[in-house]
Design a protein around this motif. Sequence first.
Motif, PDB file in Angstrom:
ATOM      1  N   ILE A 393      23.718 -28.177 -22.767  1.00 62.86           N
ATOM      2  CA  ILE A 393      24.928 -28.875 -23.205  1.00 62.86           C
ATOM      3  C   ILE A 393      25.100 -28.748 -24.712  1.00 62.86           C
ATOM      4  O   ILE A 393      26.209 -28.543 -25.212  1.00 62.86           O
ATOM      5  N   SER A 397      28.292 -27.258 -26.689  1.00 65.91           N
ATOM      6  CA  SER A 397      28.932 -28.525 -27.057  1.00 65.91           C
ATOM      7  C   SER A 397      30.364 -28.335 -27.558  1.00 65.91           C
ATOM      8  O   SER A 397      31.196 -29.229 -27.411  1.00 65.91           O
ATOM      9  N   ILE A 400      32.729 -28.594 -24.487  1.00 63.30           N
ATOM     10  CA  ILE A 400      32.589 -29.739 -23.577  1.00 63.30           C
ATOM     11  C   ILE A 400      33.196 -30.957 -24.248  1.00 63.30           C
ATOM     12  O   ILE A 400      32.795 -31.335 -25.357  1.00 63.30           O
ATOM     13  N   SER A 402      33.313 -34.231 -22.972  1.00 67.75           N
ATOM     14  CA  SER A 402      32.479 -35.419 -22.801  1.00 67.75           C
ATOM     15  C   SER A 402      31.119 -34.968 -22.299  1.00 67.75           C
ATOM     16  O   SER A 402      30.961 -34.604 -21.135  1.00 67.75           O
ATOM     17  N   ALA A 403      30.131 -34.990 -23.190  1.00 68.78           N
ATOM     18  CA  ALA A 403      28.799 -34.540 -22.792  1.00 68.78           C
ATOM     19  C   ALA A 403      28.187 -35.473 -21.753  1.00 68.78           C
ATOM     20  O   ALA A 403      27.534 -35.028 -20.805  1.00 68.78           O
ATOM     21  N   TYR A 406      29.792 -34.879 -18.393  1.00 69.10           N
ATOM     22  CA  TYR A 406      29.354 -33.585 -17.861  1.00 69.10           C
ATOM     23  C   TYR A 406      27.949 -33.700 -17.289  1.00 69.10           C
ATOM     24  O   TYR A 406      27.653 -33.158 -16.210  1.00 69.10           O
ATOM     25  N   ASP A 409      28.075 -35.505 -13.978  1.00 68.67           N
ATOM     26  CA  ASP A 409      28.618 -34.636 -12.933  1.00 68.67           C
ATOM     27  C   ASP A 409      27.554 -33.652 -12.440  1.00 68.67           C
ATOM     28  O   ASP A 409      27.412 -33.425 -11.236  1.00 68.67           O
ATOM     29  N   LEU A 410      26.795 -33.069 -13.365  1.00 67.78           N
ATOM     30  CA  LEU A 410      25.729 -32.148 -12.955  1.00 67.78           C
ATOM     31  C   LEU A 410      24.659 -32.871 -12.144  1.00 67.78           C
ATOM     32  O   LEU A 410      24.109 -32.326 -11.184  1.00 67.78           O
TER      33      LEU A 410
END
Length: 440
Positions: A393, A397, A400, A402-403, A406, A409-410
């Motif tokens: 990430i 970055s 992306i 919203s880290a 994300y 979600d992962l």
Amino acid sequence: METDGIATPFGRRAMTLGMLASQAIVKAIPPEASIDKWKLYRWLCEARPKLRVSDRALSVLNALMSFYPKTELAAGDSMVVFPSNMQLSLRTHGMAETTLRRHLAALVDAGLLMRRDSPNGKRYVRRDREGEIGEAFGFSLAPLLARAGEIEQLAAAVTAERLLLLQLRERITLVRRDIVKLIETALEDGLAGDWMQFEAEYRVQILALPRIATPEILTAVLSALEALRTQILKCMEEQIILHNTAGYPDQTERHKQNSKPDSTSDLEPRFESKQDGKAEFQPGPVAMADAAAGIETGNSVGTGKSLDREMARRPVPPLGAGPEPQKPYPLPLVLQACPEIIPFGPGGTISGWRDLMTAAVVVRSMLAISPSAYENACAVLGPENAATVIACILERSGHINSAGGYLRDLTRRAERGEFTLGPMLMALARANGAPAKRAG
């Protein structure tokens, strides 16, 4: 037939040996020779690369052939056509006169046409009382009839070469797909091997492909790619065979994480329930020793603020809570794919998984990822893989928004068995190209 004598060009145009050769070929046409003019034109279109004439020149030739009244070119007939430049321009969709002259000269130089110029350079015909053509001045199509056999062979050769190129491209596409899929599978399953070197060799061969390739070039590239695929398969098959034969009781197998909710680990902190129903964090011996060392050296260790204690917040998942965490990928591969995280390690270096997890905690805070999101990722993926995801990430970055979102979600996808780290690491390794600088 117009084969008597020598036809020299009008005006300033010089006589060439090529013109003499074309006239000699025309004189050698057998009396019974004939060919369908449109069938011959299709052969000309196929053989155009070999004849070295442009498509515009062929369109001018098509217009000239359309002025010939019969369907077949026969040796006993006069094959001279005599349209004016204005008529030719109309049948070539308004081509300019200067362009017409240039393409007509190209057709004559290629030996597909022969000039029969009149004394004043004009194109015309003389007819007898019955209306039959007595003498015509213009362009003779006789060289087409004389070279019909040669043109047919050239067309067949071009067609065969095109089919060979198509087959070679199809085989190269299949081998490329095999190599990419095999390398991705090896990375996802954590097989040992220099997969990045295989990837580099593959890219060298692909970059060697020119935009317009010949069968010789494609054959050489195909041989190199097939040899590379054989090496990859051999490396994978050896490990698969060893893996399948690993069943002896005295053999060390893959480490299984203890999933009992009431068990404790000497290396992991734990949560204990109090009477008020709230969980209290109890650090393990390693964390306590680190805290004690901090006190002895005069460093203050804030409650819940220490990097080691934040890494150790992952609760042990209860039995049946989800899939077993994936096996960590080799640390050198992670550092090669994600070199941006190296400066965040202790002392600006990363020499082991503990250093990477420490750096991941720092990066997590910098990317505004909540502790709960990171703890959930550790529970599902395992601490090593969670730290690897944080490194990925950080590497992306800038793309992306919203880290934290994300990462969550992962994690949900990993719980459903829909996410593995291999493709992500491989893509980042390809993007970074050169191996990352490794510390330690």
